[in-house]
Write a protein that holds these residues in place. Sequence first.
Motif, PDB file in Angstrom:
ATOM      1  N   ILE A 114       0.922  -1.553   0.187  1.00 53.70           N
ATOM      2  CA  ILE A 114      -0.133   0.095  -0.466  1.00 53.70           C
ATOM      3  C   ILE A 114       0.951   1.605   0.526  1.00 53.70           C
ATOM      4  CG2 ILE A 114      -1.644   1.510   1.174  1.00 53.70           C
ATOM      5  CD1 ILE A 114      -3.306  -1.177   2.905  1.00 53.70           C
ATOM      6  N   PHE A 115       2.204   0.847   0.882  1.00 57.81           N
ATOM      7  CA  PHE A 115       2.795   2.477   1.386  1.00 57.81           C
ATOM      8  C   PHE A 115       4.086   2.517   0.383  1.00 57.81           C
ATOM      9  CE2 PHE A 115       1.260   1.545   5.159  1.00 57.81           C
ATOM     10  CZ  PHE A 115      -0.172   2.774   5.281  1.00 57.81           C
ATOM     11  N   TYR A 116       4.107   1.674  -0.676  1.00 61.12           N
ATOM     12  CA  TYR A 116       5.212   1.992  -1.566  1.00 61.12           C
ATOM     13  C   TYR A 116       5.608   2.926  -2.502  1.00 61.12           C
ATOM     14  CZ  TYR A 116       9.214   0.077  -4.933  1.00 61.12           C
ATOM     15  OH  TYR A 116      10.073   0.619  -5.948  1.00 61.12           O
ATOM     16  N   GLY A 117       6.030   2.808  -2.999  1.00 59.77           N
ATOM     17  CA  GLY A 117       6.493   4.379  -4.474  1.00 59.77           C
ATOM     18  C   GLY A 117       6.540   5.785  -3.468  1.00 59.77           C
ATOM     19  N   ASN A 118       6.836   6.455  -5.043  1.00 58.45           N
ATOM     20  CA  ASN A 118       6.898   7.971  -4.042  1.00 58.45           C
ATOM     21  C   ASN A 118       5.112   8.404  -4.370  1.00 58.45           C
ATOM     22  OD1 ASN A 118       9.906   8.143  -3.782  1.00 58.45           O
ATOM     23  ND2 ASN A 118      10.334   7.768  -5.742  1.00 58.45           N
ATOM     24  N   PHE A 119       4.696   9.466  -3.889  1.00 61.03           N
ATOM     25  CA  PHE A 119       4.139  10.189  -3.606  1.00 61.03           C
ATOM     26  C   PHE A 119       3.553  11.312  -4.347  1.00 61.03           C
ATOM     27  CE2 PHE A 119       3.194   6.920  -1.082  1.00 61.03           C
ATOM     28  CZ  PHE A 119       1.346   6.534  -0.870  1.00 61.03           C
ATOM     29  N   SER A 120       3.200  11.853  -5.598  1.00 64.55           N
ATOM     30  CA  SER A 120       3.442  12.855  -6.152  1.00 64.55           C
ATOM     31  C   SER A 120       3.036  13.853  -5.377  1.00 64.55           C
ATOM     32  CB  SER A 120       2.597  13.551  -7.130  1.00 64.55           C
ATOM     33  OG  SER A 120       0.916  12.678  -8.104  1.00 64.55           O
ATOM     34  N   GLU A 121       2.488  15.121  -5.683  1.00 67.36           N
ATOM     35  CA  GLU A 121       2.534  16.507  -4.884  1.00 67.36           C
ATOM     36  C   GLU A 121       0.562  16.121  -4.691  1.00 67.36           C
ATOM     37  OE1 GLU A 121       3.272  20.369  -6.261  1.00 67.36           O
ATOM     38  OE2 GLU A 121       5.481  20.079  -4.997  1.00 67.36           O
ATOM     39  N   GLN A 153      -4.568  -2.304   9.793  1.00 66.41           N
ATOM     40  CA  GLN A 153      -4.016  -2.237   8.135  1.00 66.41           C
ATOM     41  C   GLN A 153      -4.752  -0.415   8.263  1.00 66.41           C
ATOM     42  OE1 GLN A 153      -6.841  -2.075   4.890  1.00 66.41           O
ATOM     43  NE2 GLN A 153      -5.386  -3.658   3.991  1.00 66.41           N
ATOM     44  N   PHE A 154      -5.851  -0.396   8.726  1.00 64.03           N
ATOM     45  CA  PHE A 154      -6.408   0.631   9.274  1.00 64.03           C
ATOM     46  C   PHE A 154      -6.229   1.908   9.703  1.00 64.03           C
ATOM     47  CE2 PHE A 154     -10.106  -1.811   7.239  1.00 64.03           C
ATOM     48  CZ  PHE A 154     -10.915  -0.693   6.252  1.00 64.03           C
ATOM     49  N   VAL A 155      -6.165   1.507  11.133  1.00 62.49           N
ATOM     50  CA  VAL A 155      -4.628   2.513  11.615  1.00 62.49           C
ATOM     51  C   VAL A 155      -3.071   2.464  11.474  1.00 62.49           C
ATOM     52  CG1 VAL A 155      -3.475   2.796  14.332  1.00 62.49           C
ATOM     53  CG2 VAL A 155      -5.672   1.553  13.801  1.00 62.49           C
ATOM     54  N   SER A 156      -2.864   2.107  10.352  1.00 65.66           N
ATOM     55  CA  SER A 156      -1.623   2.026   9.381  1.00 65.66           C
ATOM     56  C   SER A 156      -2.051   3.286   8.272  1.00 65.66           C
ATOM     57  CB  SER A 156      -0.729   1.286   9.333  1.00 65.66           C
ATOM     58  OG  SER A 156      -0.839   0.472  10.346  1.00 65.66           O
ATOM     59  N   VAL A 157      -3.314   3.251   7.930  1.00 68.13           N
ATOM     60  CA  VAL A 157      -3.719   4.097   6.408  1.00 68.13           C
ATOM     61  C   VAL A 157      -3.996   5.110   7.374  1.00 68.13           C
ATOM     62  CG1 VAL A 157      -4.929   4.457   5.271  1.00 68.13           C
ATOM     63  CG2 VAL A 157      -4.678   2.700   5.044  1.00 68.13           C
ATOM     64  N   PHE A 158      -4.568   5.723   8.416  1.00 66.26           N
ATOM     65  CA  PHE A 158      -4.397   6.805   8.955  1.00 66.26           C
ATOM     66  C   PHE A 158      -3.607   7.568   9.804  1.00 66.26           C
ATOM     67  CE2 PHE A 158      -5.057   9.296  12.803  1.00 66.26           C
ATOM     68  CZ  PHE A 158      -6.039   9.963  12.648  1.00 66.26           C
ATOM     69  N   ILE A 159      -2.431   6.343  10.182  1.00 62.42           N
ATOM     70  CA  ILE A 159      -1.297   7.693  10.454  1.00 62.42           C
ATOM     71  C   ILE A 159      -0.062   8.187   9.463  1.00 62.42           C
ATOM     72  CG2 ILE A 159       0.707   6.790  11.800  1.00 62.42           C
ATOM     73  CD1 ILE A 159      -0.486   4.795  13.916  1.00 62.42           C
ATOM     74  N   PHE A 160       0.270   6.921   8.836  1.00 61.71           N
ATOM     75  CA  PHE A 160       0.805   7.160   7.159  1.00 61.71           C
ATOM     76  C   PHE A 160      -0.470   8.401   6.966  1.00 61.71           C
ATOM     77  CE2 PHE A 160       1.147   7.152   2.381  1.00 61.71           C
ATOM     78  CZ  PHE A 160       2.767   6.578   2.621  1.00 61.71           C
ATOM     79  N   GLY A 161      -1.230   8.593   6.009  1.00 59.47           N
ATOM     80  CA  GLY A 161      -1.338   9.840   5.603  1.00 59.47           C
ATOM     81  C   GLY A 161      -1.694  11.029   6.396  1.00 59.47           C
TER      82      GLY A 161
END
Length: 250
Positions: A32-39, A113-121
């Motif tokens: 899910i989190f792999y890769g570069n995120f554009s603006e 997973q859902f907590v990780s998505v929130f923290i990552f965001g």
Amino acid sequence: MISLLKTEHKKTKKKYLLLTSLLITALDLAWIFYGNFSEDAILKGWMMFLYQLPLTNAIFLPFLMTVVASRLADIEHRGCMLKQLCTIVPRGKLFDAKLLYGFSIVLACMVIQFVSVFIFGCVKGFGGVYPFRLYSVYWLFTIAASLAIYIFQHTLSMLFQNQAVPFFAGVIGEFLGVFSMFLPQLPWLRKSLLWGYYGVLQFVGSDWDSQTRISTFYLYDFDWLSFVILLAVCLVLYRIGRSLFIKKEV
């Protein structure tokens, strides 16, 4: 029931079931989190994840559930322990205890997973306010789809001593479910597969402009009818699976 759940926990301590589940979840998060995120991706990150997560979960969650259900059942199938266990524990309660314990592991991984998505965001600085309502509905839909699949896998694992049967059934179902998500013009295909309901209940769409390389996300109406039908399917699968296990010769 509480004593049976504690027993299931003790039996899996040296089977590394929890560790295996966490490793699969870690692989899911890495995907899910792999890769570069554009603006643009960071600006629309919350909606982007709501669009991408159904496909990711259609790949990893069924595999996780197949492993969990198979490992829990295999403990009893080895050495004909199931026959001995059924002489002291009612079969229906045994079926229920393993179902509850197994799905609780899956549910715990989903929470991670859902907590990780929130923290990552939050760390990435996704634009706008966290859409709590949308993620709550998505989580509810994901739980329903996962429960239906887990009941199916749990039933097969408890009925068949050879765990290759539920494993291959899970792999084939997962493949067809993911394949159906790439065929939106065939909604009947998704709705005819338990594994397709990750796509059926998806409510975020996307349009990608190849020239500007910018994605536009939009919302569909929540498919509450399919959600209710899926809950009814869960009940039917549970009743059938429990009845078959009670009648099974061990």
